[in-house]
Write an enzyme that holds these catalytic residues in place. Structure first.
Site, PDB file in Angstrom:
ATOM      1  CE1 TYR A 103      -3.851   2.263   0.467  1.00 46.69           C
ATOM      2  CE2 TYR A 103      -2.820   3.003   2.497  1.00 46.69           C
ATOM      3  CZ  TYR A 103      -3.807   3.142   1.533  1.00 46.69           C
ATOM      4  OH  TYR A 103      -4.736   4.148   1.641  1.00 46.69           O
ATOM      5  CE1 TYR A 144      -6.253  -7.140  16.607  1.00 48.82           C
ATOM      6  CE2 TYR A 144      -5.569  -5.895  14.671  1.00 48.82           C
ATOM      7  CZ  TYR A 144      -6.446  -6.757  15.290  1.00 48.82           C
ATOM      8  OH  TYR A 144      -7.520  -7.251  14.582  1.00 48.82           O
ATOM      9  CG  ASP A 148       0.389  -1.228  13.820  1.00 48.70           C
ATOM     10  OD1 ASP A 148       0.309   0.013  13.874  1.00 48.70           O
ATOM     11  OD2 ASP A 148      -0.490  -1.990  14.246  1.00 48.70           O
TER      12      ASP A 148
HETATM   13  N1  UDP Z   1      -5.803  -2.235  15.943  1.00 47.97           N
HETATM   14  C1  UDP Z   1      -6.137  -2.856  17.120  1.00 47.97           C
HETATM   15  N2  UDP Z   1      -7.214  -3.689  17.145  1.00 47.97           N
HETATM   16  C2  UDP Z   1      -7.995  -3.941  16.055  1.00 47.97           C
HETATM   17  C3  UDP Z   1      -7.661  -3.301  14.835  1.00 47.97           C
HETATM   18  C4  UDP Z   1      -6.557  -2.467  14.813  1.00 47.97           C
HETATM   19  O1  UDP Z   1      -5.478  -2.657  18.160  1.00 47.97           O
HETATM   20  O2  UDP Z   1      -8.960  -4.727  16.165  1.00 47.97           O
HETATM   21  C5  UDP Z   1      -4.669  -1.298  15.924  1.00 47.97           C
HETATM   22  C6  UDP Z   1      -3.654  -1.551  14.814  1.00 47.97           C
HETATM   23  O3  UDP Z   1      -2.666  -2.458  15.251  1.00 47.97           O
HETATM   24  C7  UDP Z   1      -3.087  -0.158  14.605  1.00 47.97           C
HETATM   25  C8  UDP Z   1      -4.253   0.768  14.926  1.00 47.97           C
HETATM   26  O4  UDP Z   1      -5.190  -0.023  15.666  1.00 47.97           O
HETATM   27  O5  UDP Z   1      -2.043   0.103  15.508  1.00 47.97           O
HETATM   28  C9  UDP Z   1      -4.951   1.329  13.707  1.00 47.97           C
HETATM   29  O6  UDP Z   1      -5.209   0.280  12.835  1.00 47.97           O
HETATM   30  P1  UDP Z   1      -6.074   0.410  11.511  1.00 47.97           P
HETATM   31  O7  UDP Z   1      -6.157  -0.950  10.909  1.00 47.97           O
HETATM   32  O8  UDP Z   1      -7.347   1.081  11.810  1.00 47.97           O
HETATM   33  O9  UDP Z   1      -5.307   1.372  10.506  1.00 47.97           O
HETATM   34  P2  UDP Z   1      -3.788   1.888  10.340  1.00 47.97           P
HETATM   35  O10 UDP Z   1      -3.780   3.213  10.984  1.00 47.97           O
HETATM   36  O11 UDP Z   1      -2.837   0.925  11.015  1.00 47.97           O
HETATM   37  O12 UDP Z   1      -3.593   1.910   8.885  1.00 47.97           O
END
Ligand code: UDP
Length: 311
Positions: free
Chosen positions: A145, A204, A273
């Protein structure tokens, strides 16, 4: 104006369709429905000022009639989507951007690229200003991405410089609101879905990583202003109110009266991440006189209401 919006059946694309139609413009929406859903634009069916074309923009694009602007929003955009569709993600950011720029050149249309805070990768500069060049792992799982969008920015600037196309680049930071897919894997729909089902929220890692969440109507306003202004360099659009994922989980559990709490899922945190993310929006403030207006609890309330009918 007559505008082409790619990714029209997606979360942001569908809100853009609504906004341009509300301003009295004519909209041609395009989407291959890989991650988009026609439910998001079903309310526009039959309108004489709206036309939907199911099409994959990684192939040569032909649009009949004049176009004044093209907004290229087609792409898987959530980490689980682009992990599931890595090649399609790379293709829509590269070939799809090339093709849509080709249409802009052919039609003499203005072009706006949906870019992302992911071009900054796991940032070493905080908050992120537009002149920060980023810290991206090209071959990591998120690289498909990040690099697709970095290429998209590069080719957009190349078309601007070499072909004199009037281009815009918006770097979108985490945005949430109605029409996100409940199962798109992003943190806001995940947490709200879990909370409404009375399940513990899956944090996470240790939840100390931060994000800054922008409500969709604020983002759309910023994008609209950017398109109609005269500026070719990238502009961050996002809400600078930063919080940890742990705090977000707490807010959502409180707002939904979810007694189930939180579970920590170390293993589900994707490599690379970002640990922090916050937009510096000085450029958007000064250039567009734009500032986000919807605070987190107002935005979450609207989003929770939307998801309530869908869990
Ligand atoms: N995350 C989490 N639990 C979830 C989904 C995401 O803790 O069920 C965390 C993920 O590891 C990241 C943040 O939330 O640190 C944002 O994740 P997202 O997938 O929304 O988008 P990103 O900003 O990483 O593109």
């Amino acid at each position: 104006m007559r505008v082409l919006i790619t990714g029209a059946a997606g979360f942001l694309g569908s809100h853009l369709c609504d906004r341009f139609l509300a301003e009295g413009h004519e909209v041609v929406g395009m989407d291959n429905l890989l991650t988009g859903n026609t439910d998001n634009i079903a309310h526009l069916a039959g309108r004489p000022d709206f036309k939907f074309i199911k099409y994959d923009v990684t192939n040569f694009i032909y649009v009949e009639g004049p176009l004044d602007a093209i907004l290229h929003f087609a792409s898987p955009a959530s980490p689980i989507d682009y992990l599931m569709y890595p090649i399609q993600t790379l293709k829509v950011g590269s070939l799809g951007t090339h093709n849509t720029l080709g249409v802009a050149k052919e039609k003499g249309a203005r072009f706006l690229l949906a870019s992302t805070s992911e071009v900054y990768g796991d940032p070493l500069v905080h908050p992120q200003t537009e002149d920060y060049v980023g810290n991206v792992d090209a071959i990591g799982p998120r690289g498909v991405y990040d690099e697709a969008k970095r290429f998209a920015e590069a080719i957009t600037m190349a078309y601007h410089r070499a072909h004199n196309i009037d281009t815009r680049i918006v770097r979108i930071f985490n945005t949430y609101g109605p029409r996100m897919r409940l199962d798109d894997g992003r943190v806001v729909p995940n947490f709200i879905g879990q909370a409404l089902r009375g399940e513990p929220l899956t944090v996470y890692g240790d939840g100390s990583q931060t994000r800054s969440f922008c409500y969709v109507s604020d983002l759309i306003e910023g994008i609209y202003r950017l398109l109609v202004c005269d500026f070719n360099d990238p502009v961050n659009i996002g809400n600078p109110t930063e919080m940890s994922i742990f705090e977000l989980a707490h807010v959502i559990n409180t707002m939904t009266d979810n007694p189930a709490g939180i579970v920590y899922q170390e293993g589900l945190r994707i490599k690379g991440d970002p640990q922090t993310r916050q937009p510096d929006i000085t450029r958007a403030r000064t250039l567009l006189n734009w500032t986000p207006e919807i605070d987190l609890s107002t935005g979450l309330e609207k989003t929770i209401r939307y998801f309530k009918d869908r869990v």
